[in-house]
Design an enzyme around this catalytic site. Sequence first.
Site, short mmCIF file in Angstrom:
data_model
loop_
_atom_site.label_atom_id
_atom_site.label_comp_id
_atom_site.label_asym_id
_atom_site.label_seq_id
_atom_site.Cartn_x
_atom_site.Cartn_y
_atom_site.Cartn_z
NE ARG A 157 -2.55 -1.65 3.29
CZ ARG A 157 -2.41 -2.94 3.59
NH1 ARG A 157 -2.78 -3.85 2.73
NH2 ARG A 157 -1.91 -3.32 4.75
CD GLU B 266 0.68 -11.32 17.13
OE1 GLU B 266 0.18 -10.95 16.05
OE2 GLU B 266 0.02 -11.55 18.16
P1 AMP Z 1 4.34 -3.05 11.41
O1 AMP Z 1 5.58 -3.59 10.76
O2 AMP Z 1 3.85 -3.87 12.55
O3 AMP Z 1 4.49 -1.59 11.76
O4 AMP Z 1 3.18 -3.16 10.33
C1 AMP Z 1 3.11 -2.22 9.31
C2 AMP Z 1 2.78 -2.86 8.01
O5 AMP Z 1 1.75 -3.82 8.12
C3 AMP Z 1 2.31 -1.81 7.04
O6 AMP Z 1 2.87 -2.08 5.76
C4 AMP Z 1 0.79 -1.94 7.04
O7 AMP Z 1 0.30 -1.88 5.72
C5 AMP Z 1 0.53 -3.30 7.65
N1 AMP Z 1 -0.37 -3.26 8.81
C6 AMP Z 1 -0.04 -3.55 10.09
N2 AMP Z 1 -1.10 -3.47 10.90
C7 AMP Z 1 -2.13 -3.09 10.12
C8 AMP Z 1 -3.51 -2.82 10.38
N3 AMP Z 1 -4.06 -2.93 11.62
N4 AMP Z 1 -4.29 -2.44 9.34
C9 AMP Z 1 -3.76 -2.32 8.10
N5 AMP Z 1 -2.48 -2.57 7.80
C10 AMP Z 1 -1.66 -2.95 8.79
#
Ligand code: AMP
Length: 183
Positions: free
Chosen positions: A71, A108
């Site tokens: 995205r 996770e």
């Molecule tokens: P993180 O690495 O945990 O910060 O996750 C970020 C990535 O995962 C981004 O590329 C987001 O597009 C996706 N992502 C994580 N959590 C969500 C969520 N609750 N809703 C939508 N996309 C998420």
Amino acid sequence: MTPVATPDADRTVAQVVAARLRDIPDFPKPGILFKDFTPLLADGPAFARVVQDVAHRHAGQVDVVVGIEARGFILGAAAAYALGLGLVPVRKVGKLPGETLQEEYALEYGTAAIEVRADAFRAGQRVLVLDDVLATGGTAAATCQLVERAGAVVAGVDVLLELASLGGRQRLGRRPVHAILTV
Ligand code: AMP
């Protein structure tokens, strides 16, 4: 009395985003509240407002834009176009041809890895990193590591939405982070 709808021109960009984010419970798996911004993308004036907001804050301050798969490609391409700059995609492993740099990060459960073309940046280039959501910060931190290993400088990490309770901003250390909306 029926409330009068506020025209978007009178709303902050955060309100414009908030009104067009959809919560999808248990997607893509149970326990995840997915933040879907396709309603924002589908609304031309609202999408333009967001892209202009990003472009105005960074005009003249950055040399190249990085979009994180998938995205972040959408926002990244639009912002790069608005800034008159190039776009560098950071992709899941195995999608980019030629020599790449890879970075692994914890999920996770298990790990994931992303990569960038080894010759994507010139030394010292100022990079704006774009993605839709900052959650734990693992993806954005790994992207910043790639940018820095490739010899460039992270001038900013911009997201539409920060899930503050997950601590992603802390994981990015001293790099400048901007979220249009924080929940
Ligand atoms: P993180 O690495 O945990 O910060 O996750 C970020 C990535 O995962 C981004 O590329 C987001 O597009 C996706 N992502 C994580 N959590 C969500 C969520 N609750 N809703 C939508 N996309 C998420």
